[in-house]
Design an enzyme around this catalytic site. Structure first.
Site, mmCIF file in Angstrom:
data_model
loop_
_atom_site.group_PDB
_atom_site.id
_atom_site.type_symbol
_atom_site.label_atom_id
_atom_site.label_comp_id
_atom_site.label_asym_id
_atom_site.label_seq_id
_atom_site.Cartn_x
_atom_site.Cartn_y
_atom_site.Cartn_z
ATOM 1 N N LYS A 294 0.846 -1.215 0.000
ATOM 2 C CA LYS A 294 0.000 0.000 0.000
ATOM 3 C C LYS A 294 0.876 1.257 0.000
ATOM 4 O O LYS A 294 0.681 2.161 -0.806
ATOM 5 C CB LYS A 294 -0.937 0.006 1.224
ATOM 6 N N ARG B 273 -10.323 0.154 8.495
ATOM 7 C CA ARG B 273 -9.697 -1.124 8.795
ATOM 8 C C ARG B 273 -10.646 -2.084 9.484
ATOM 9 O O ARG B 273 -10.254 -3.183 9.839
ATOM 10 C CB ARG B 273 -8.529 -0.856 9.735
ATOM 11 N N ARG C 49 11.560 -5.136 5.210
ATOM 12 C CA ARG C 49 11.340 -3.712 4.889
ATOM 13 C C ARG C 49 12.319 -2.831 5.660
ATOM 14 O O ARG C 49 12.630 -3.066 6.816
ATOM 15 C CB ARG C 49 9.907 -3.314 5.248
ATOM 16 N N ARG D 266 10.876 -0.911 11.182
ATOM 17 C CA ARG D 266 9.739 -0.611 12.051
ATOM 18 C C ARG D 266 9.699 -1.610 13.206
ATOM 19 O O ARG D 266 9.915 -2.796 12.992
ATOM 20 C CB ARG D 266 8.439 -0.707 11.236
ATOM 21 N N ARG E 85 -0.526 -9.196 12.975
ATOM 22 C CA ARG E 85 -1.144 -8.179 12.098
ATOM 23 C C ARG E 85 -1.909 -8.856 10.961
ATOM 24 O O ARG E 85 -2.970 -8.390 10.557
ATOM 25 C CB ARG E 85 -0.069 -7.236 11.546
HETATM 26 P P1 AP5 Z 1 4.749 -1.539 1.904
HETATM 27 O O1 AP5 Z 1 4.398 -0.801 0.669
HETATM 28 O O2 AP5 Z 1 5.439 -0.790 2.973
HETATM 29 O O3 AP5 Z 1 3.473 -2.332 2.470
HETATM 30 P P2 AP5 Z 1 2.150 -1.812 3.180
HETATM 31 O O4 AP5 Z 1 0.988 -2.467 2.505
HETATM 32 O O5 AP5 Z 1 2.137 -0.331 3.288
HETATM 33 O O6 AP5 Z 1 2.336 -2.536 4.572
HETATM 34 P P3 AP5 Z 1 2.220 -1.968 6.059
HETATM 35 O O7 AP5 Z 1 2.991 -2.931 6.898
HETATM 36 O O8 AP5 Z 1 2.580 -0.541 6.133
HETATM 37 O O9 AP5 Z 1 0.706 -2.161 6.309
HETATM 38 P P4 AP5 Z 1 -0.014 -2.165 7.651
HETATM 39 O O10 AP5 Z 1 -1.397 -2.005 7.213
HETATM 40 O O11 AP5 Z 1 0.264 -3.342 8.507
HETATM 41 O O12 AP5 Z 1 0.680 -0.976 8.463
HETATM 42 P P5 AP5 Z 1 0.165 0.478 8.837
HETATM 43 O O13 AP5 Z 1 1.340 1.361 8.910
HETATM 44 O O14 AP5 Z 1 -0.968 0.857 7.996
HETATM 45 O O15 AP5 Z 1 5.633 -2.814 1.455
HETATM 46 C C1 AP5 Z 1 6.129 -3.734 2.391
HETATM 47 C C2 AP5 Z 1 7.515 -4.215 1.937
HETATM 48 O O16 AP5 Z 1 7.380 -4.975 0.735
HETATM 49 C C3 AP5 Z 1 8.484 -3.087 1.610
HETATM 50 O O17 AP5 Z 1 9.777 -3.465 1.999
HETATM 51 C C4 AP5 Z 1 8.401 -2.955 0.080
HETATM 52 O O18 AP5 Z 1 9.624 -2.487 -0.485
HETATM 53 C C5 AP5 Z 1 8.105 -4.380 -0.340
HETATM 54 N N1 AP5 Z 1 7.238 -4.452 -1.524
HETATM 55 C C6 AP5 Z 1 6.166 -3.653 -1.826
HETATM 56 N N2 AP5 Z 1 5.585 -4.043 -2.976
HETATM 57 C C7 AP5 Z 1 6.303 -5.120 -3.412
HETATM 58 C C8 AP5 Z 1 6.204 -5.969 -4.568
HETATM 59 N N3 AP5 Z 1 5.239 -5.782 -5.499
HETATM 60 N N4 AP5 Z 1 7.103 -6.978 -4.696
HETATM 61 C C9 AP5 Z 1 8.084 -7.166 -3.765
HETATM 62 N N5 AP5 Z 1 8.222 -6.391 -2.663
HETATM 63 C C10 AP5 Z 1 7.344 -5.384 -2.488
HETATM 64 O O19 AP5 Z 1 -0.388 0.224 10.316
HETATM 65 C C11 AP5 Z 1 0.489 -0.075 11.368
HETATM 66 C C12 AP5 Z 1 -0.295 -0.210 12.660
HETATM 67 O O20 AP5 Z 1 -0.945 1.046 12.966
HETATM 68 C C13 AP5 Z 1 -1.424 -1.237 12.658
HETATM 69 O O21 AP5 Z 1 -0.937 -2.538 12.973
HETATM 70 C C14 AP5 Z 1 -2.338 -0.685 13.750
HETATM 71 O O22 AP5 Z 1 -1.827 -0.977 15.035
HETATM 72 C C15 AP5 Z 1 -2.221 0.822 13.537
HETATM 73 N N6 AP5 Z 1 -3.256 1.341 12.615
HETATM 74 C C16 AP5 Z 1 -3.040 1.922 11.394
HETATM 75 N N7 AP5 Z 1 -4.199 2.280 10.835
HETATM 76 C C17 AP5 Z 1 -5.168 1.935 11.718
HETATM 77 C C18 AP5 Z 1 -6.594 2.035 11.683
HETATM 78 N N8 AP5 Z 1 -7.248 2.555 10.636
HETATM 79 N N9 AP5 Z 1 -7.287 1.576 12.753
HETATM 80 C C19 AP5 Z 1 -6.641 1.037 13.827
HETATM 81 N N10 AP5 Z 1 -5.314 0.894 13.910
HETATM 82 C C20 AP5 Z 1 -4.579 1.339 12.860
HETATM 83 MG MG MG Z 2 2.219 1.033 4.898
#
Ligand code: AP5
Ligand code: MG
Length: 213
Positions: A13, A88, A127, A160, A171
């Protein structure tokens, strides 16, 4: 353009959001990034959110929903926005619907990036993030030119705290039970665009461009 990026942890994402910003110039609203900024700044919100994030659990809705509503009310969101990591769960999706309909705003698309859970742990654990500009890398799939150093701003890269095997596994479970039902929710509303995220970053972005054009 008003869009949501949906998908499990590590689906890509944030990576695709960076491409979308470059091409379409709309604000990228990542609730995860907002929480991490608050943790870094030592705010009360950051302190509360950290408890949940470190375990890989969702931050409570009452800390999350109003935050998004107030960000969406800012001027730069008038012509478009991209939500990443919100909504979410069903409560957040219904909250967002109500907020948008009261403002007379219609969502254009929900881009659902699908990746097999087996690939997600390796993606998240490998990552690396730039501490200064937030650029995202992967030690194997998208490495920086110099190990541990950001290509964009030469700052140090870091991991992270929630990108360890145990927390990532939780997660993914939280995603399956809380967030995945939103795929059906937005399918019923005719908004969903499913994308195979288990391909090269540029190929995935090619599909996104087709959907958004
Ligand atoms: P990346 O693009 O960083 O992946 P992402 O989908 O953004 O993954 P996240 O881990 O950020 O998602 P998340 O939803 O768990 O975390 P968030 O910060 O939202 O890519 C990942 C890796 O893969 C990178 O190294 C990249 O280079 C590689 N990659 C990407 N595309 C690729 C491809 N096509 N091929 C190969 N490699 C690839 O949330 C974190 C925490 O915050 C949650 O756990 C929760 O506690 C809290 N939180 C956030 N939002 C909410 C909400 N709305 N409600 C409640 N809690 C929330
Ligand atoms: Mg992300």
């Amino acid at each position: 353009m008003k869009i949501i990026l949906l998908g499990p942890p590590g689906a890509g994402k944030g990576t695709q959001a960076a491409n979308i910003v470059k091409n379409y110039n709309i604000p990228h609203i990542s609730t995860g990034d907002i929480f991490r900024k608050n943790i870094k700044e030592g705010t009360e919100l950051g302190r509360k959110a950290k408890e949940y994030m470190d375990q890989g659990n969702l931050v409570p809705d009452e800390l999350t929903c109003d935050l998004v509503a107030s960000r969406l009310s800012e001027k730069d969101c008038e012509s478009g926005f991209m939500l990443d990591g919100f909504p979410r769960n069903l409560f957040q999706a219904e909250y967002l619907d109500k907020f948008l309909s009261e403002k007379g705003i219609e969502l254009d698309r929900v881009i659902n990036i699908e990746v097999d859970p087996k690939l997600l742990v390796e993606r998240a654990c490998g990552r690396r993030i730039c501490k200064t500009c937030g650029a995202t890398y992967h030690i194997k799939f998208n490495p920086s030119k110099v190990e541990g150093i950001c290509d964009v701003c030469n700052s140090e890269l870091s991991q992270r705290p929630d990108d360890n095997e145990e927390t990532v596994s939780n997660r993914i479970q939280v995603y399956i039970s809380e967030t995945k039902p939103l795929v059906e929710y937005y399918t019923e509303k005719g908004k969903i665009a499913n994308i195979d995220g288990a391909r090269d970053i540029d190929e995935v972005f090619g599909d996104i461009k087709n959907i958004l054009s």
